[in-house]
Write a protein that holds these residues in place. Sequence first.
Motif, PDB file in Angstrom:
ATOM      1  N   ALA A  30      -4.471  15.139   8.542  1.00 12.23           N
ATOM      2  CA  ALA A  30      -5.267  14.721   7.380  1.00 12.23           C
ATOM      3  C   ALA A  30      -5.257  15.803   6.305  1.00 12.23           C
ATOM      4  O   ALA A  30      -5.147  15.496   5.110  1.00 12.23           O
ATOM      5  CB  ALA A  30      -6.697  14.396   7.795  1.00 12.23           C
ATOM      6  N   LYS A  49      -2.324  -2.067  -0.135  1.00  7.83           N
ATOM      7  CA  LYS A  49      -3.181  -1.667   0.981  1.00  7.83           C
ATOM      8  C   LYS A  49      -3.595  -2.897   1.776  1.00  7.83           C
ATOM      9  O   LYS A  49      -3.987  -3.910   1.205  1.00  7.83           O
ATOM     10  CB  LYS A  49      -4.423  -0.938   0.461  1.00  7.83           C
ATOM     11  CG  LYS A  49      -4.073   0.349  -0.255  1.00  7.83           C
ATOM     12  CD  LYS A  49      -5.304   1.044  -0.794  1.00  7.83           C
ATOM     13  CE  LYS A  49      -4.893   2.302  -1.535  1.00  7.83           C
ATOM     14  NZ  LYS A  49      -6.043   3.009  -2.094  1.00  7.83           N
ATOM     15  N   TYR A 102       1.644   4.499   5.086  1.00  9.53           N
ATOM     16  CA  TYR A 102       0.551   5.347   5.564  1.00  9.53           C
ATOM     17  C   TYR A 102      -0.339   4.547   6.504  1.00  9.53           C
ATOM     18  O   TYR A 102      -0.512   3.339   6.324  1.00  9.53           O
ATOM     19  CB  TYR A 102      -0.342   5.807   4.407  1.00  9.53           C
ATOM     20  CG  TYR A 102       0.339   6.604   3.339  1.00  9.53           C
ATOM     21  CD1 TYR A 102       0.480   7.988   3.460  1.00  9.53           C
ATOM     22  CD2 TYR A 102       0.834   5.989   2.201  1.00  9.53           C
ATOM     23  CE1 TYR A 102       1.096   8.724   2.469  1.00  9.53           C
ATOM     24  CE2 TYR A 102       1.451   6.725   1.201  1.00  9.53           C
ATOM     25  CZ  TYR A 102       1.584   8.090   1.337  1.00  9.53           C
ATOM     26  OH  TYR A 102       2.195   8.814   0.362  1.00  9.53           O
ATOM     27  N   THR A 120      -4.312   4.854   7.416  1.00  9.57           N
ATOM     28  CA  THR A 120      -5.502   5.527   6.891  1.00  9.57           C
ATOM     29  C   THR A 120      -6.709   5.158   7.743  1.00  9.57           C
ATOM     30  O   THR A 120      -6.909   3.985   8.068  1.00  9.57           O
ATOM     31  CB  THR A 120      -5.745   5.109   5.423  1.00  9.57           C
ATOM     32  OG1 THR A 120      -4.557   5.377   4.679  1.00  9.57           O
ATOM     33  CG2 THR A 120      -6.902   5.871   4.816  1.00  9.57           C
ATOM     34  N   LYS A 142      -8.972   8.820   5.210  1.00 12.88           N
ATOM     35  CA  LYS A 142      -8.039   9.933   5.407  1.00 12.88           C
ATOM     36  C   LYS A 142      -6.682   9.405   5.868  1.00 12.88           C
ATOM     37  O   LYS A 142      -6.605   8.584   6.786  1.00 12.88           O
ATOM     38  CB  LYS A 142      -8.566  10.929   6.452  1.00 12.88           C
ATOM     39  CG  LYS A 142      -9.929  11.488   6.136  1.00 12.88           C
ATOM     40  CD  LYS A 142      -9.900  12.351   4.906  1.00 12.88           C
ATOM     41  CE  LYS A 142     -11.281  12.918   4.625  1.00 12.88           C
ATOM     42  NZ  LYS A 142     -11.395  13.469   3.310  1.00 12.88           N
ATOM     43  N   ARG A 143      -5.630   9.881   5.226  1.00 11.69           N
ATOM     44  CA  ARG A 143      -4.280   9.538   5.660  1.00 11.69           C
ATOM     45  C   ARG A 143      -3.967  10.342   6.918  1.00 11.69           C
ATOM     46  O   ARG A 143      -3.972  11.565   6.895  1.00 11.69           O
ATOM     47  CB  ARG A 143      -3.267   9.877   4.572  1.00 11.69           C
ATOM     48  CG  ARG A 143      -3.370   8.975   3.371  1.00 11.69           C
ATOM     49  CD  ARG A 143      -2.381   9.397   2.316  1.00 11.69           C
ATOM     50  NE  ARG A 143      -2.364   8.428   1.240  1.00 11.69           N
ATOM     51  CZ  ARG A 143      -1.699   8.601   0.114  1.00 11.69           C
ATOM     52  NH1 ARG A 143      -0.990   9.696  -0.074  1.00 11.69           N
ATOM     53  NH2 ARG A 143      -1.733   7.672  -0.814  1.00 11.69           N
TER      54      ARG A 143
END
Length: 185
Positions: A25, A80, A110, A112, A116-117
Amino acid sequence: MTTDPNLNGVDDVPAATWARLAKVANRLKQAGEPDVTAEQIKQHYIDSIRQHLETHVTDERVTGPIGESAEPGARLGPWKFNIIDSIGVSVEASFDFTSLQDWDVTLTAYLTVAGKRLWKNTLTLSPEHSSIVLKPDIKAAKAELSISIEGDQLCLKVSGHGCYRWFGWHCSQPFQHQLFCFRSG
């Protein structure tokens, strides 16, 4: 499922995993974001799952640009996909086109969790390699994504599902979306 505040649905995830997730992260954080600790990552995760269980929001949501036709070199996204409110996957794209036999799309995906990635993969699709299946698994959340570029319009399609861990695994309904066509019809 229980929402008893004294119970923790991720006690079976080792402390070393949370430490690795915090490290990732911090490496993948956006500019200006503060560093996080393993305990903060774990607590954000626990809080987000508890909030999800209280609100029971399970509707799939996709955000990002929808449309057709992009100039070569254009950066598009992110798109997303929410697994639950606080866990999701996202995809960004960059497009280069000369002809139907000579194009490439560079994608970054990603996973997430709680804002937080925690996983990132960058890859390039082309006429010779126009699809891929990704299976990120960070031990507290996981997903399976199929990403492809299809047809003469070079349409970006993403399908898959995601799961979160809370007293075992709980998975979303499968999703399938055509996100963008890089050429107009």
